[in-house]
Each structure stands twice: as C-alpha cells, then as structure tokens.
Design an enzyme around this catalytic site. Structure first.
Site, PDB file in Angstrom:
ATOM      1  N   CYS A 140     -13.483  37.556   1.636  1.00  0.00           N
ATOM      2  CA  CYS A 140     -12.808  36.259   1.516  1.00  0.00           C
ATOM      3  C   CYS A 140     -12.696  35.923   0.037  1.00  0.00           C
ATOM      4  O   CYS A 140     -13.705  35.888  -0.671  1.00  0.00           O
ATOM      5  CB  CYS A 140     -13.649  35.222   2.260  1.00  0.00           C
ATOM      6  N   CYS A 147      -9.849  22.614  -6.152  1.00  0.00           N
ATOM      7  CA  CYS A 147      -8.651  22.474  -5.325  1.00  0.00           C
ATOM      8  C   CYS A 147      -8.139  21.043  -5.464  1.00  0.00           C
ATOM      9  O   CYS A 147      -8.926  20.110  -5.524  1.00  0.00           O
ATOM     10  CB  CYS A 147      -8.965  22.781  -3.865  1.00  0.00           C
ATOM     11  N   CYS A 151      -8.986  17.599   0.648  1.00  0.00           N
ATOM     12  CA  CYS A 151      -9.408  17.399   2.045  1.00  0.00           C
ATOM     13  C   CYS A 151     -10.796  16.748   2.021  1.00  0.00           C
ATOM     14  O   CYS A 151     -11.677  17.191   1.284  1.00  0.00           O
ATOM     15  CB  CYS A 151      -9.439  18.729   2.791  1.00  0.00           C
ATOM     16  N   CYS A 154     -14.204  18.883   2.482  1.00  0.00           N
ATOM     17  CA  CYS A 154     -14.337  20.193   1.842  1.00  0.00           C
ATOM     18  C   CYS A 154     -15.006  20.124   0.477  1.00  0.00           C
ATOM     19  O   CYS A 154     -14.620  19.305  -0.363  1.00  0.00           O
ATOM     20  CB  CYS A 154     -12.947  20.819   1.730  1.00  0.00           C
ATOM     21  N   CYS A 377     -16.782  26.832   2.235  1.00  0.00           N
ATOM     22  CA  CYS A 377     -15.963  27.070   1.060  1.00  0.00           C
ATOM     23  C   CYS A 377     -16.261  26.082  -0.061  1.00  0.00           C
ATOM     24  O   CYS A 377     -16.304  24.883   0.134  1.00  0.00           O
ATOM     25  CB  CYS A 377     -14.512  27.019   1.537  1.00  0.00           C
TER      26      CYS A 377
HETATM   27  N1  SAH Z   1      -7.022  25.955   1.107  1.00  0.00           N
HETATM   28  C1  SAH Z   1      -6.870  26.814   2.201  1.00  0.00           C
HETATM   29  C2  SAH Z   1      -7.814  27.995   2.180  1.00  0.00           C
HETATM   30  C3  SAH Z   1      -9.217  27.732   1.741  1.00  0.00           C
HETATM   31  S1  SAH Z   1     -10.217  26.742   2.805  1.00  0.00           S
HETATM   32  C4  SAH Z   1      -7.002  26.053   3.502  1.00  0.00           C
HETATM   33  O1  SAH Z   1      -7.369  24.889   3.463  1.00  0.00           O
HETATM   34  O2  SAH Z   1      -6.681  26.626   4.537  1.00  0.00           O
HETATM   35  C5  SAH Z   1     -10.612  27.882   4.128  1.00  0.00           C
HETATM   36  C6  SAH Z   1     -11.004  27.192   5.414  1.00  0.00           C
HETATM   37  O3  SAH Z   1     -12.338  26.644   5.318  1.00  0.00           O
HETATM   38  C7  SAH Z   1     -10.094  26.034   5.803  1.00  0.00           C
HETATM   39  O4  SAH Z   1      -9.727  26.094   7.142  1.00  0.00           O
HETATM   40  C8  SAH Z   1     -10.957  24.863   5.506  1.00  0.00           C
HETATM   41  O5  SAH Z   1     -10.532  23.736   6.186  1.00  0.00           O
HETATM   42  C9  SAH Z   1     -12.326  25.366   5.919  1.00  0.00           C
HETATM   43  N2  SAH Z   1     -13.442  24.542   5.451  1.00  0.00           N
HETATM   44  C10 SAH Z   1     -13.545  23.859   4.298  1.00  0.00           C
HETATM   45  N3  SAH Z   1     -14.723  23.190   4.246  1.00  0.00           N
HETATM   46  C11 SAH Z   1     -15.377  23.462   5.392  1.00  0.00           C
HETATM   47  C12 SAH Z   1     -16.636  23.072   5.941  1.00  0.00           C
HETATM   48  N4  SAH Z   1     -17.448  22.279   5.273  1.00  0.00           N
HETATM   49  N5  SAH Z   1     -16.977  23.541   7.160  1.00  0.00           N
HETATM   50  C13 SAH Z   1     -16.144  24.369   7.832  1.00  0.00           C
HETATM   51  N6  SAH Z   1     -14.962  24.778   7.376  1.00  0.00           N
HETATM   52  C14 SAH Z   1     -14.570  24.331   6.167  1.00  0.00           C
HETATM   53 FE1  SF4 Z   2      -8.437  22.793  -0.693  1.00  0.00          FE
HETATM   54 FE2  SF4 Z   2     -10.635  22.764   0.765  1.00  0.00          FE
HETATM   55 FE3  SF4 Z   2      -8.457  21.479   1.626  1.00  0.00          FE
HETATM   56 FE4  SF4 Z   2      -8.506  24.186   1.605  1.00  0.00          FE
HETATM   57  S1  SF4 Z   2      -9.796  22.834   2.833  1.00  0.00           S
HETATM   58  S2  SF4 Z   2      -6.861  22.825   0.880  1.00  0.00           S
HETATM   59  S3  SF4 Z   2      -9.759  24.534  -0.238  1.00  0.00           S
HETATM   60  S4  SF4 Z   2      -9.642  20.976  -0.238  1.00  0.00           S
END
Ligand code: SAH
Ligand code: SF4
Length: 390
Positions: A140, A147, A151, A154, A377
C-alpha cells in the site's frame, strides 16, 4: 490505509529521528525512479549518450535491483559517473517500522530527502495451501504528504496537505518494499516481490494524478516492476472529473471509491469532498468507469458507530452497489488518537453486512485483529510528528 494492528518495537523507537519540516524540492536532483523508458532514452541522448543504454539501466534497476550506478558494469565508467551526477538513487530512509508478532502487517515510515514523512504498508495474505511457495503480498503506497481532502475520520488529513510526491518518490516506496521484504531468491530471479499494489496510503491519488499515473505505469511496465494493471487498485475519495478522465485511460487499473456514506447528508458530514461532488455526480462517474473498463469497482465503506452504521444506510448502500454492480468492502473504523469516532460492535457490523447479503450485493467485512493505534492511514506519521513537536 486501514491496514492492521502494528506497533513499534522499542529499538525502532530509538532511531526515530525524522522531522516533517520540508525543505525545497528544487534543491534535489531528480530521482532515477521517475524515468520511463522513453524519458530516460531522451535524457541520455540529450547528454550525448546512446539511447539504448536506457534499457540496460532499467534492467539494472528493476530486474537486478542495483542500488547504485556503480554496480552497472556493462555501462562505460564515464556514463556511470555522469548518471550519478544527474540522478539521485537514494530517495528515502527508514525512520520507523511497526509490526506486531503474529500480525500480517508491516508498516514503514520513510523520510524523503526534504524531511517529509511518508508511510507504506505491506500486508501478507496467509498461504491458502502448504504447496504455495510464499504468502501473497500487497503493498500500500502513499501519493501525497498529508492530504487536503479533510475527511473528518482520517489521520492523514489531520495536519493538512504538505506537498505532492513525485513519480520517483512513489516508485521508490515500491522499491523500498522490494528490498526490505524480498523473499529469498527473488532478487536473483528478478520476479516481483509483491502481488498487488493498492494506492491507499496517505493522500488523495486523484489530486496528484499525473505523478501517480506515471508511477503506476512504471510499476506496470515490462521493463519496470511488471505488476499487472489488474493487480493495481487506485482508491479515491471521489474526485469526479478525474474519475471520468481515468475512465478513458487505456490502462486497466482497478478503482475503489471511498464511499463511507450512502446519502449526501451522511457523506457530507464526514467527507467535505461530497459537497463539491455529491452522489448525483459521483455515482454516474463511477458507472462510466466500470462500464468503460468492463470491471467491477469496489465501494469502500468504513463503519463508524452512530455515524453511518444504521441499517437504513445499509439499505441505501445496497441500492448504490446494485446500480453500479459494485463489490462492497466494509471496514470497521480504526480509532484515531484525538478523534471521537469509534467502530460499531461486532453484532452491528454483522447486521449491516446481512442487509447487503440479503440484497445479493457481493460484500466482505474486513476482520481486524484489534484497534491498533497505528493501524489506519496516516497514523504512523501523525504519531511521529506529535512526538517531535511535543
Ligand atoms: N485518499 C484515498 C486513498 C487513501 S485513504 C481515499 O480516501 O480513498 C485509504 C482508505 O483508508 C480510505 O477508504 C479511507 O477512507 C480509509 N481510512 C482512513 N482513515 C481510516 C480509519 N481511521 N479507519 C479505517 N479506514 C480509514
Ligand atoms: Fe485524504 Fe484520508 Fe480522506 Fe483519503 S480518507 S481523501 S487520505 S483525508
């Protein structure tokens, strides 16, 4: 990515010296890993070198896994010296590694040349039968430092966006993993050391599309790492115009969409990108992608207690998945230090899954071994930054 349950050993903690303060990238030589066969041939010609040397150099890098130009013994000494002046071969150093005994996940924190901290993760699928020579490995990778998508749940977005990674820095993560996790013998045979690539680390790949696509082409190319396009998945929070562009891209990479909310109301609450590109735009774009590529897409859905885990959300999610002929990947939320969100009970997770199954939606519920603090992540990097600035 939401990869598993990994922690530092005390030894590794001892050499955590990384900073996330970033100096200017212009101060550094380009990375050799940024070059495609064509761009390298052109660069060589511009230096008065023979273009056919490109194939030799790439063979040394991706098949023989050389780690310096010095090793490329079929190149004239003058060429090797010139290449070493132009290109950098050492893009990153290991700052920390986290793993837990018995866990199939290893997480690496790398420090780029400018000090930026980047994560990559290796997940090993257990061997299905004893006859298999080795377990399946998925790597990965990250595409940005931080970022900007913000979100709410995250860790990657918590300290904002610092910069985009360039293609070489993205490829370098793969090379790093190849070297770090090589199974015995693979280096000699030149086989790839992993089976799948998921672009699910830190950052939004479709906000750094050019570098990401270039890196993935290098990963896919026969002269590069040779990983089949269908073994490469790009995950996005839903940048609609870029999904449409990808739909027209001839490369057959797979797409995963981080949905996390089955209505605009829920999705906008946790993902600001939904205000710009609501479901009425995202769903048709996803449909266009899967129709043009003739492949199922994946909808990722993190289950967060009392946020998106109602059975009403499950029913709405089933409708979307059926419309898109998509596979649903349910992921119990990994708690992030400093954020209030929690994963629902196992019972609630199963009820949610059942709603999808009853509607014949292909769905999986990812089983997590625990809520490891560094598991999701961006969390490993976040912890390091916190330590250093404390
Ligand atoms: N930015 C892209 C790819 C990176 S994040 C995206 O958002 O898809 C990869 C995945 O990890 C995403 O589905 C994201 O929502 C998830 N993710 C982020 N933080 C997380 C958490 N605390 N627990 C579980 N999944 C998480
Ligand atoms: Fe960015 Fe995290 Fe949202 Fe993916 S899930 S777009 S890494 S803020």
């Amino acid at each position: 990515m939401n990869g598993g349950n990994a922690r530092f050993s005390s030894l590794e903690v001892a050499f955590r010296t990384g900073t996330d303060r970033i100096s200017r990238m212009e101060n550094f030589r380009p990375l050799i890993f940024s070059e495609t066969k064509e761009t390298l041939a052109a660069a060589l010609e511009a230096q008065g070198e023979k273009a056919f040397r490109a194939a030799q150099i790439l063979d040394w890098i991706y098949k023989k896994r050389a780690s310096s130009f010095e090793e490329m013994t079929n190149l004239p000494a003058g060429t090797r010296a010139r290449l070493a002046e132009i290109y950098d071969f050492a893009p990153a150093e290991l700052v920390a590694k986290s793993e837990q005994a018995g866990d199939a996940t290893e997480k690496f924190l790398l420090r780029m040349r400018d000090g930026a901290l980047v994560e990559c993760v290796v997940l090993r699928a257990p061997q299905e039968n004893a006859a298999e020579a080795r377990s399946r490995k998925t790597v990965c990778i990250s595409t940005q430092v931080g970022c900007a998508q913000g979100c709410r749940f995250c860790a990657s977005g918590l300290s904002g966006w610092k910069r985009n990674l360039d293609a070489g820095e993205i490829v370098a993560q793969l090379m790093f993993v190849c070297r770090e996790c090589a199974d015995k013998g693979t280096r000699e045979t030149g086989f790839t050391d992993f089976d799948n690539i998921v672009v699910m680390g830190m950052g939004e790949p479709l906000m750094n599309c050019e570098a990401t696509m270039r890196a993935l082409r290098i990963a896919n190319a026969p002269w590069g790492l040779g990983v089949g396009a269908r073994r490469i998945t790009i995950s996005t929070s839903g940048v609609v115009p870029k999904i449409r562009e990808l739909a027209d891209d001839p490369m057959q990479f797979r797409l995963a969409i981080s949905l996390h909310g089955a209505t605009d109301e829920v999705r906008s609450r946790i993902m600001p990108v939904n205000r710009k590109y609501p479901l009425a735009q995202l769903i048709p774009a996803a449909k266009e992608f899967s129709e043009k590529h003739g492949r199922m897409i994946t909808l990722e859905f993190i289950l967060i207690e009392d946020v998106n885990d109602s059975l009403e959300q499950a029913r709405k999610l089933a409708e979307i998945a059926r419309e898109l002929h998509a596979h649903v990947n349910l992921i119990p939320y990994n708690a992030v230090e400093g954020l209030p969100w929690k994963r629902p009970s196992g019972n609630r997770q199963m009820q949610f899954l059942k709603v999808l199954q009853e509607r014949r939606v292909p769905a999986t519920l990812r089983r997590e071994k625990g809520a490891g603090i560094d598991a999701a992540c961006g969390q490993l990097r976040l912890r390091n930054i916190d330590k250093e600035t404390a």
